[in-house]
Scaffold this motif. Structure first.
Motif, PDB file in Angstrom:
ATOM      1  N   ILE A  60       6.317  -6.814 -15.926  1.00 51.47           N
ATOM      2  CA  ILE A  60       7.414  -7.727 -16.291  1.00 51.47           C
ATOM      3  C   ILE A  60       7.130  -9.137 -15.780  1.00 51.47           C
ATOM      4  N   LYS A  61       6.624  -9.227 -14.547  1.00 51.69           N
ATOM      5  CA  LYS A  61       6.279 -10.540 -13.982  1.00 51.69           C
ATOM      6  C   LYS A  61       5.245 -11.249 -14.853  1.00 51.69           C
ATOM      7  N   THR A  62       4.310 -10.465 -15.411  1.00 56.64           N
ATOM      8  CA  THR A  62       3.266 -11.037 -16.260  1.00 56.64           C
ATOM      9  C   THR A  62       3.838 -11.469 -17.612  1.00 56.64           C
ATOM     10  N   LEU A  63       4.787 -10.693 -18.146  1.00 56.29           N
ATOM     11  CA  LEU A  63       5.463 -11.107 -19.385  1.00 56.29           C
ATOM     12  C   LEU A  63       6.102 -12.477 -19.208  1.00 56.29           C
ATOM     13  N   THR A  64       6.752 -12.676 -18.071  1.00 55.06           N
ATOM     14  CA  THR A  64       7.427 -13.945 -17.793  1.00 55.06           C
ATOM     15  C   THR A  64       6.429 -15.099 -17.831  1.00 55.06           C
ATOM     16  N   LYS A  65       5.260 -14.888 -17.229  1.00 59.02           N
ATOM     17  CA  LYS A  65       4.228 -15.934 -17.188  1.00 59.02           C
ATOM     18  C   LYS A  65       3.786 -16.326 -18.599  1.00 59.02           C
ATOM     19  N   PHE A  66       3.753 -15.332 -19.500  1.00 62.21           N
ATOM     20  CA  PHE A  66       3.290 -15.588 -20.863  1.00 62.21           C
ATOM     21  C   PHE A  66       4.429 -15.997 -21.805  1.00 62.21           C
ATOM     22  N   PRO A 124      11.414   8.928 -16.364  1.00 60.78           N
ATOM     23  CA  PRO A 124      12.333   9.324 -15.284  1.00 60.78           C
ATOM     24  C   PRO A 124      13.069   8.119 -14.698  1.00 60.78           C
ATOM     25  N   ASP A 125      14.213   8.375 -14.088  1.00 61.15           N
ATOM     26  CA  ASP A 125      14.933   7.311 -13.382  1.00 61.15           C
ATOM     27  C   ASP A 125      14.000   6.684 -12.348  1.00 61.15           C
ATOM     28  N   GLY A 126      14.103   5.391 -12.203  1.00 63.04           N
ATOM     29  CA  GLY A 126      13.260   4.673 -11.254  1.00 63.04           C
ATOM     30  C   GLY A 126      11.994   4.096 -11.863  1.00 63.04           C
ATOM     31  N   PHE A 127      11.702   4.461 -13.112  1.00 60.43           N
ATOM     32  CA  PHE A 127      10.467   4.012 -13.765  1.00 60.43           C
ATOM     33  C   PHE A 127      10.356   2.489 -13.775  1.00 60.43           C
ATOM     34  N   MET A 128      11.452   1.813 -14.117  1.00 58.76           N
ATOM     35  CA  MET A 128      11.414   0.351 -14.246  1.00 58.76           C
ATOM     36  C   MET A 128      11.292  -0.357 -12.901  1.00 58.76           C
ATOM     37  N   LEU A 129      11.497   0.387 -11.822  1.00 61.12           N
ATOM     38  CA  LEU A 129      11.448  -0.236 -10.497  1.00 61.12           C
ATOM     39  C   LEU A 129      10.145   0.061  -9.774  1.00 61.12           C
ATOM     40  N   GLY A 130       9.212   0.734 -10.471  1.00 60.97           N
ATOM     41  CA  GLY A 130       7.888   0.959  -9.891  1.00 60.97           C
ATOM     42  C   GLY A 130       7.107  -0.341  -9.814  1.00 60.97           C
ATOM     43  N   ASN A 131       6.207  -0.425  -8.860  1.00 59.34           N
ATOM     44  CA  ASN A 131       5.468  -1.673  -8.642  1.00 59.34           C
ATOM     45  C   ASN A 131       4.634  -2.082  -9.851  1.00 59.34           C
ATOM     46  N   LEU A 185       1.986  -1.035 -17.378  1.00 53.98           N
ATOM     47  CA  LEU A 185       1.547  -0.475 -16.100  1.00 53.98           C
ATOM     48  C   LEU A 185       0.078  -0.787 -15.802  1.00 53.98           C
ATOM     49  N   ASP A 186      -0.627  -1.312 -16.800  1.00 57.66           N
ATOM     50  CA  ASP A 186      -2.059  -1.584 -16.673  1.00 57.66           C
ATOM     51  C   ASP A 186      -2.283  -2.778 -15.749  1.00 57.66           C
ATOM     52  N   LYS A 187      -3.153  -2.613 -14.773  1.00 52.43           N
ATOM     53  CA  LYS A 187      -3.420  -3.739 -13.858  1.00 52.43           C
ATOM     54  C   LYS A 187      -4.048  -4.918 -14.602  1.00 52.43           C
ATOM     55  N   ASN A 188      -4.619  -4.654 -15.781  1.00 49.60           N
ATOM     56  CA  ASN A 188      -5.201  -5.715 -16.605  1.00 49.60           C
ATOM     57  C   ASN A 188      -4.250  -6.174 -17.716  1.00 49.60           C
ATOM     58  N   VAL A 189      -2.950  -6.000 -17.510  1.00 50.36           N
ATOM     59  CA  VAL A 189      -1.980  -6.336 -18.558  1.00 50.36           C
ATOM     60  C   VAL A 189      -2.092  -7.813 -18.973  1.00 50.36           C
TER      61      VAL A 189
END
Length: 278
Positions: free
Chosen positions: A126-132, A113-120, A85-89
């Motif tokens: 996750i998008k950053t994991l993909t890049k790395f 809570p439900d919806g956690f994985m769909l938060g911005n 969730l860190d903007k500096n991930v």
């Protein structure tokens, strides 16, 4: 004899505060579990390596597991934790990027809570994991599967694996909704499935193989041997079954599969997914 990888196990130095999820009913695992405890079990059951997965949500946990992996050659990979969730991930992933045995990350979403994985913020992680080029282990309860389905489809280039077959309700046997959702999730070709953690979702003292067969049938029909890997969930499994019992349970279930299908489940899929050097 085929090679084997245990794709899901844990190490810890027991601390009542850090490991407060281990309650009195789990007294069997209220102690340290280190590589010297696991290595004989791996050898006894013909495993040549394992993947150590985070149990604590701190970067110290990631560093702890990496230190164990770097001093024990049989630990072939680590699934660590960073704050997705860190903007500096991206900075944190860059920090860890020199660690060759660090293969992916996990968050204990089952406690969110439900919806956690769909938060911005999480989606940005996750998008950053993909890049790395890192994998992501999805740890959820069965009622969170719809979010996992959405996530997997939002990020078709991200390698995901579902831990513990998404924890169906094995105690009641009510798996109708879980079955529908697993079928939908398996349509996403970027998702694999760990056959792990089942004994602790059943009645610890009275479970039988018949309790697992309906769920295993669903997993194998939908993910097929091409996208399934074995995980012991040791030492957590000890509250309901020994390491060897967990291994034998899957051995019995897949005994009718071809040798090449069995090899993928025990070894090939985990090696490929986590890009392990054997």
């Amino acid at each position: 004899m085929q090679q084997r990888i245990d794709s899901h196990q844990h190490f810890w130095k027991y601390n009542p505060t850090t490991h407060d999820w281990i309650d009195e009913t789990m007294h069997k695992i209220k102690r340290d579990f280190m590589p010297e405890d696991l290595q004989p079990l791996l050898k006894e059951n013909s495993f040549s390596g394992c993947v150590a997965v985070q149990a604590d949500q701190t970067e110290e946990e990631t560093k702890f597991l990496l230190s164990l992996a770097n001093s024990n050659s049989f630990i072939k990979g680590v699934v660590g934790w960073v704050n997705l969730l860190d903007k500096n991930v991206a900075d944190r992933l860059r920090f860890f990027s020199t660690e060759k045995k660090l293969k992916g990350f996990r968050h204990v979403v089952q406690g969110e809570p439900d919806g956690f994985m769909l938060g911005n913020d999480f989606k940005n992680g996750i998008k950053t994991l993909t890049k790395f080029g890192y994998t992501y282990d999805i740890l959820i309860y069965h009622h969170q599967l719809p979010d996992a389905i959405t996530l997997a489809n939002l990020f078709p280039n991200q390698p995901f694996v579902i831990d513990h077959i998404a924890k169906p309700n094995l105690k009641t046997g009510n798996i109708k909704k879980w079955k529908e959702d697993i079928k939908e999730l398996a349509r996403a070709e970027n998702v694999m499935c760990k056959v792990s953690g089942m004994v602790t979702e059943a009645h610890w003292d009275t479970w039988t193989i018949d309790d697992f067969t309906p769920c295993l049938d669903v997993v194998f029909e939908n993910f097929t041997p091409d996208r399934i890997m074995f995980g012991s969930d040791w030492p957590v499994c000890n509250v309901a079954a020994s390491y060897t019992t967990v291994v034998r349970t899957l051995e019995n279930y897949i005994s009718a599969l071809t040798p090449s299908e069995q090899e993928r489940i025990w070894f090939g899929n985990a090696k490929k997914f986590y890009n392990l050097e054997m």
